[in-house]
Design an enzyme around this catalytic site. Structure first.
Site, PDB file in Angstrom:
ATOM      1  N   MET A  98      -7.999   2.666  -4.671  1.00  0.00           N
ATOM      2  CA  MET A  98      -7.679   4.077  -4.910  1.00  0.00           C
ATOM      3  C   MET A  98      -7.907   4.921  -3.659  1.00  0.00           C
ATOM      4  O   MET A  98      -7.181   5.878  -3.406  1.00  0.00           O
ATOM      5  CB  MET A  98      -8.535   4.633  -6.048  1.00  0.00           C
ATOM      6  CG  MET A  98      -8.163   4.120  -7.417  1.00  0.00           C
ATOM      7  SD  MET A  98      -6.484   4.552  -7.874  1.00  0.00           S
ATOM      8  CE  MET A  98      -6.679   6.298  -8.172  1.00  0.00           C
ATOM      9  N   GLU A  99      -8.951   4.604  -2.908  1.00  0.00           N
ATOM     10  CA  GLU A  99      -9.292   5.451  -1.759  1.00  0.00           C
ATOM     11  C   GLU A  99      -8.308   5.283  -0.599  1.00  0.00           C
ATOM     12  O   GLU A  99      -7.893   6.268  -0.002  1.00  0.00           O
ATOM     13  CB  GLU A  99     -10.716   5.162  -1.287  1.00  0.00           C
ATOM     14  CG  GLU A  99     -11.795   5.603  -2.277  1.00  0.00           C
ATOM     15  CD  GLU A  99     -11.885   7.118  -2.423  1.00  0.00           C
ATOM     16  OE1 GLU A  99     -11.450   7.838  -1.508  1.00  0.00           O
ATOM     17  OE2 GLU A  99     -12.384   7.581  -3.461  1.00  0.00           O
ATOM     18  N   THR A 100      -7.976   4.030  -0.270  1.00  0.00           N
ATOM     19  CA  THR A 100      -7.155   3.813   0.938  1.00  0.00           C
ATOM     20  C   THR A 100      -6.096   2.728   0.760  1.00  0.00           C
ATOM     21  O   THR A 100      -5.616   2.179   1.748  1.00  0.00           O
ATOM     22  CB  THR A 100      -8.055   3.392   2.127  1.00  0.00           C
ATOM     23  OG1 THR A 100      -8.688   2.133   1.792  1.00  0.00           O
ATOM     24  CG2 THR A 100      -9.118   4.429   2.434  1.00  0.00           C
TER      25      THR A 100
END
Ligand code: CA
Length: 409
Positions: free
Chosen positions: A139-141
């Site tokens: 989700m973050e990167t």
């Protein structure tokens, strides 16, 4: 708070990026602009020099300090981003579709194979499920495929110099300088998001100091390039924020006919006794406590979530984000897609309607705080109470139906 989101754009400092930069200025305008930009740079240099005593007191050397700010000017793009207001909230089903797109899942499968040993070792050391660690990374990167190309020191210095969010970014900047001082990352590689979130799983510098780990043992906490370091840091963050080993985050459920919507929190044994079942047909856990969660109201998919779901929200406070992490992680581990259908778009409230709904609740004597269009726990609680009185299902979900009911009250 680990990360700054665009909603904070509402509280904005007054320094203005000259909009004429993009409009083809006349000669005299250009001269004025050059003057104003020189003034801004002077102000920025002044801010940096005033920062020095504080940096020194926190163990930053003059050499590191000078190298960090060499030739630096404020980043106009960062200032512009603080002013961007997000009034349109993407429906949670669109958000989840992107969170679990086939491209993201394919990349997730690949990195899981590439880093199988590291993932297993991190899970064993910290007692945090690999599905959630992978979910956060994805989700973050998108598993390290976009970690942000902004210079961390420049972004943080720009935000701190305009006093954006008080002293928050000033503190983050000092923490960032300390990362350079200890050479965890090279100056040229010190990159992140416009608000200073860094590396594979987007840590702020203060989180780096509290939670980052050197898992591969090379002496550097390299959350940018070392996947084992980044995943261990994430697992450590979740563990230190209360992750309970062996407990699921939750799962989708089906509610029986005649379900009592007034019950929000109960033991799994009690949910079982009330006829709640898992959507994937597995049995409910023997032990533990869970809350019922309606991300799109009682008309959409329904979940039982444990305290681990709230631990994911310590990473990012949004329900949609946490469900994205959870569902992406499950899918990577062979779990099932969300089964119930999402409600139709025509029930969604626009920003102005969310404000209208909050004002209507206030008129009826509920304390929902300032009508800002953001549906927080007070608005949900007031909605549940109103729904119950109005003979609606008290799921606390703001849709057109409840707005119409509020208007006639
Ligand atoms: Ca390392």
């Amino acid at each position: 708070m680990r990360r700054i989101c665009l909603f904070f754009a509402v509280i904005v400092a007054l320094t203005v990026v000259s909009p004429a930069v993009f409009a083809g200025p006349s000669k005299s305008e250009a001269a004025l602009q050059a003057k104003s930009s020189a003034k801004k740079n002077d102000r920025f240099s002044g801010f940096i020099e005033r920062l020095w005593p504080q940096a020194r007191a926190r163990g930053v050397s003059r050499a590191t300090f000078d190298a960090a700010f060499k030739g630096m000017t404020p980043d106009a793009e960062v200032i512009a981003l603080t002013k961007k207001q997000s009034e349109f909230v993407k429906p949670i089903w669109d958000y989840l579709a992107s969170a679990t797109s086939s491209a993201r899942l394919e990349r997730g499968q690949r990195v899981m194979r590439d880093y199988e040993q590291a993932v297993a070792a991190v899970e064993a050391r910290y007692g945090v499920d690999r599905s959630v660690i992978l979910g956060v990374w994805g989700m973050e990167t998108n598993f390290g495929s976009y970690t942000g190309g902004k210079d961390v020191i420049r972004s943080l210095a720009t935000l701190a110099s305009i006093g954006y969010r008080g002293t928050y970014f000033r503190d983050e900047l000092i923490n960032a300088l300390r990362i350079l001082e200890e050479r965890h990352v090279a100056r040229a590689d010190f990159k992140g998001s416009w608000a200073g979130a860094m590396g594979q799983t987007q840590f702020m510098p203060s989180s780096f100091w509290r939670f980052a780990e050197d898992f591969d043992g090379d002496g550097h906490k390299d959350i940018w390039k070392s996947v084992p370091d980044a995943l261990a840091s994430t697992a450590n963050y979740l563990k230190e924020n209360g992750w309970r080993s062996g407990q699921p985050w939750g799962f989708e459920v089906a509610l029986p006919k005649g379900f009592d919507y007034r019950v929000h929190d109960a033991s799994f044994a009690e949910w079982r006794a009330r006829g709640v079942t898992r959507a994937d047909g597995q049995a409910l856990p023997q032990d533990g406590q869970a809350s019922v969660f309606y991300p799109a109201g009682a008309d959409g998919p329904i979940f039982l979530v444990t305290s681990n779901f709230n631990v994911i929200k310590r990473y990012n406070a949004s329900d949609a984000y946490a469900l994205g992490v959870a569902n992406l992680g499950d899918l990577l581990q062979g779990g099932s897609r969300i089964q119930a259908a999402w409600p139709t778009e025509d029930q969604l409230l626009a920003f102005s309607q969310r404000i209208e709904l909050q004002r209507a609740l206030t008129r009826l004597g509920y304390d929902v705080g300032k009508a800002d269009g953001r549906i927080g726990s007070r608005t949900r609680e007031a909605l549940r109470d109103f729904q119950e009185r109005a003979g609606l299902r008290p799921d606390g979900y703001p849709n057109r139906r409840v707005l119409e009911a509020l208007k006639v009250n």
